[in-house]
Design a protein around this motif. Structure first.
Motif, PDB file in Angstrom:
ATOM      1  N   UNK A   1      -6.494   2.875  -0.637  1.00 40.05           N
ATOM      2  CA  UNK A   1      -6.138   3.987   0.243  1.00 40.05           C
ATOM      3  C   UNK A   1      -5.216   3.520   1.364  1.00 40.05           C
ATOM      4  N   UNK A   2      -4.303   4.413   1.701  1.00 40.06           N
ATOM      5  CA  UNK A   2      -3.367   4.164   2.800  1.00 40.06           C
ATOM      6  C   UNK A   2      -3.483   5.346   3.750  1.00 40.06           C
ATOM      7  N   UNK A   3      -3.583   5.057   5.039  1.00 35.38           N
ATOM      8  CA  UNK A   3      -3.620   6.141   6.013  1.00 35.38           C
ATOM      9  C   UNK A   3      -2.794   5.756   7.239  1.00 35.38           C
ATOM     10  N   UNK A   4      -2.432   6.775   7.998  1.00 26.60           N
ATOM     11  CA  UNK A   4      -1.624   6.610   9.210  1.00 26.60           C
ATOM     12  C   UNK A   4      -2.398   7.224  10.364  1.00 26.60           C
ATOM     13  N   UNK A   5      -2.277   6.638  11.561  1.00 27.33           N
ATOM     14  CA  UNK A   5      -2.908   7.291  12.712  1.00 27.33           C
ATOM     15  C   UNK A   5      -2.014   7.201  13.940  1.00 27.33           C
ATOM     16  N   UNK A   6      -2.286   8.091  14.894  1.00 24.02           N
ATOM     17  CA  UNK A   6      -1.667   8.089  16.220  1.00 24.02           C
ATOM     18  C   UNK A   6      -0.141   8.216  16.190  1.00 24.02           C
TER      19      UNK A   6
ATOM     20  N   UNK B   1      -2.041  10.534   4.101  1.00 26.75           N
ATOM     21  CA  UNK B   1      -3.217  10.839   4.915  1.00 26.75           C
ATOM     22  C   UNK B   1      -2.932  10.458   6.369  1.00 26.75           C
ATOM     23  N   UNK B   2      -3.009  11.463   7.244  1.00 28.87           N
ATOM     24  CA  UNK B   2      -2.690  11.237   8.663  1.00 28.87           C
ATOM     25  C   UNK B   2      -3.893  11.621   9.527  1.00 28.87           C
ATOM     26  N   UNK B   3      -4.270  10.714  10.418  1.00 29.40           N
ATOM     27  CA  UNK B   3      -5.366  10.989  11.355  1.00 29.40           C
ATOM     28  C   UNK B   3      -4.814  11.015  12.773  1.00 29.40           C
ATOM     29  N   UNK B   4      -5.447  11.824  13.652  1.00 27.77           N
ATOM     30  CA  UNK B   4      -4.940  11.901  15.029  1.00 27.77           C
ATOM     31  C   UNK B   4      -5.062  10.583  15.786  1.00 27.77           C
ATOM     32  N   UNK B   5      -6.155   9.838  15.560  1.00 23.78           N
ATOM     33  CA  UNK B   5      -6.309   8.568  16.270  1.00 23.78           C
ATOM     34  C   UNK B   5      -7.052   7.556  15.404  1.00 23.78           C
TER      35      UNK B   5
ATOM     36  N   UNK C   1      -0.406  -6.064   0.136  1.00 23.48           N
ATOM     37  CA  UNK C   1      -0.885  -5.461  -1.118  1.00 23.48           C
ATOM     38  C   UNK C   1      -1.026  -6.524  -2.209  1.00 23.48           C
ATOM     39  N   UNK C   2      -0.115  -7.495  -2.204  1.00 24.07           N
ATOM     40  CA  UNK C   2      -0.219  -8.612  -3.161  1.00 24.07           C
ATOM     41  C   UNK C   2      -1.507  -9.406  -2.924  1.00 24.07           C
ATOM     42  N   UNK C   3      -1.928  -9.450  -1.645  1.00 25.26           N
ATOM     43  CA  UNK C   3      -3.156 -10.195  -1.302  1.00 25.26           C
ATOM     44  C   UNK C   3      -4.400  -9.335  -1.541  1.00 25.26           C
ATOM     45  N   UNK C   4      -4.187  -8.218  -2.248  1.00 26.63           N
ATOM     46  CA  UNK C   4      -5.303  -7.370  -2.666  1.00 26.63           C
ATOM     47  C   UNK C   4      -5.911  -6.512  -1.562  1.00 26.63           C
ATOM     48  N   UNK C   5      -5.137  -6.215  -0.532  1.00 22.41           N
ATOM     49  CA  UNK C   5      -5.576  -5.262   0.488  1.00 22.41           C
ATOM     50  C   UNK C   5      -5.728  -3.900  -0.184  1.00 22.41           C
ATOM     51  N   UNK C   6      -6.915  -3.310  -0.032  1.00 24.85           N
ATOM     52  CA  UNK C   6      -7.173  -2.044  -0.716  1.00 24.85           C
ATOM     53  C   UNK C   6      -7.202  -0.848   0.237  1.00 24.85           C
ATOM     54  N   UNK C   7      -7.618  -1.101   1.474  1.00 22.97           N
ATOM     55  CA  UNK C   7      -7.636  -0.024   2.472  1.00 22.97           C
ATOM     56  C   UNK C   7      -6.746  -0.429   3.630  1.00 22.97           C
TER      57      UNK C   7
END
Lengths: 118, 140
Positions: free
Chosen positions: A74-79, A98-102, A36-42
């Motif tokens: 945005x932050x999301x989780x999957x699987x 935010x959770x995605x199946x895969x 996040x410090x390195x400016x990761x946005x997604x």
């Protein structure tokens, strides 16, 4: 950085493996905050290889989600496996994260959300 | 499930909780406990032991040892976590508001909430100079 990461277009995918407990959560927090410090946005956290998490790990997810919300990222989780998903549901994270199946559903969903925001 | 019990002493540090998690999971598998029950029990024990290390190990009188006793019999799992630190009842912790928005959520109390939700019962008692937590879980 111990966390395996790779880029999928504008999305940074980090793979969580094994167990996140009170000890390993310290490293996880350092690695995610560095991204996040390195400016990761997604950021997509791929949980396909994650088989255990405790509240120390959940705290890191909450911090990262709050920080990305503030910076319009945005932050999301999957699987998520069934146990990890059960933990998310028990603590109410399925409603605020935010959770995605895969992974393919996650990449599609995150890309279309970015397109809408642009 | 196979009947059996385990009793062990831990030092008060987080590396011990990591090793304890592995042991509880192996114990559960060896006793033919269903996977989801193994997960819930090891997580609940992990949260409560971590809590003792984080709270009971920091303020005087500090906890110097934690004893875990775990028993599986008649489709019921019973765990007792005992420590010699100052009186500390983790069940007094406020319940997190799990309906709050992301902005309003904070990380406090999540571990205890998980343990309380995943176990059938958790009781705290102070006996002499020791804190004792008992956890019970029926396994179908």
């Amino acid at each position: 950085m111990q966390l395996p990461i790779h880029q999928e277009g504008n999305i940074t995918v980090a793979s969580l493996t094994g167990q996140i407990d009170s000890v390993s959560a310290v490293d996880l927090e350092r690695d995610i905050m560095l991204l996040l410090d390195q400016n990761t946005k997604s950021l997509l956290l791929d949980c396909s290889e994650l088989d255990y998490i405790n509240s120390a790990g959940l705290r890191v997810f909450l911090l990262a989600a709050k920080r990305l919300e503030q910076s319009a990222g945005s932050l999301a989780f999957c699987s998520l496996d069934s146990n990890v998903l059960m933990v998310f549901e028990t603590i109410g994270f399925d409603r605020i994260l935010t959770i995605y199946p895969d992974k393919s559903a996650a990449l599609a969903g995150m890309n279309s959300a970015t397109a809408k925001a642009a | 499930m196979r009947t059996g019990s385990l009793s062990t002493k831990l030092d008060v540090n987080l590396y011990e909780t990591e090793r304890l998690n592995q042991m509880v999971r192996q114990f559960g598998k060896w006793h033919q406990m269903p996977d989801d029950a193994v997960f819930k029990i090891s997580l609940s024990i992990d949260e409560l032991v971590t809590n003792i290390v984080m709270h009971g190990g920091r303020k005087e009188p500090r906890a110097h040892e934690i004893v875990l006793r775990l028993t599986i019999s008649n489709r019921e799992v019973h765990a007792e976590i005992e420590d010699d630190g100052r009186a500390f009842n983790p069940l007094d912790a406020p319940t997190p508001d799990i309906s709050a928005s992301l902005f309003e959520r904070n990380a406090g109390g999540m571990g205890i909430h998980l343990a309380r939700t995943l176990m059938d019962a958790i009781h705290y008692s102070r006996i002499g100079q020791r804190n004792i937590l008992t956890l019970t879980k029926r396994v179908a």
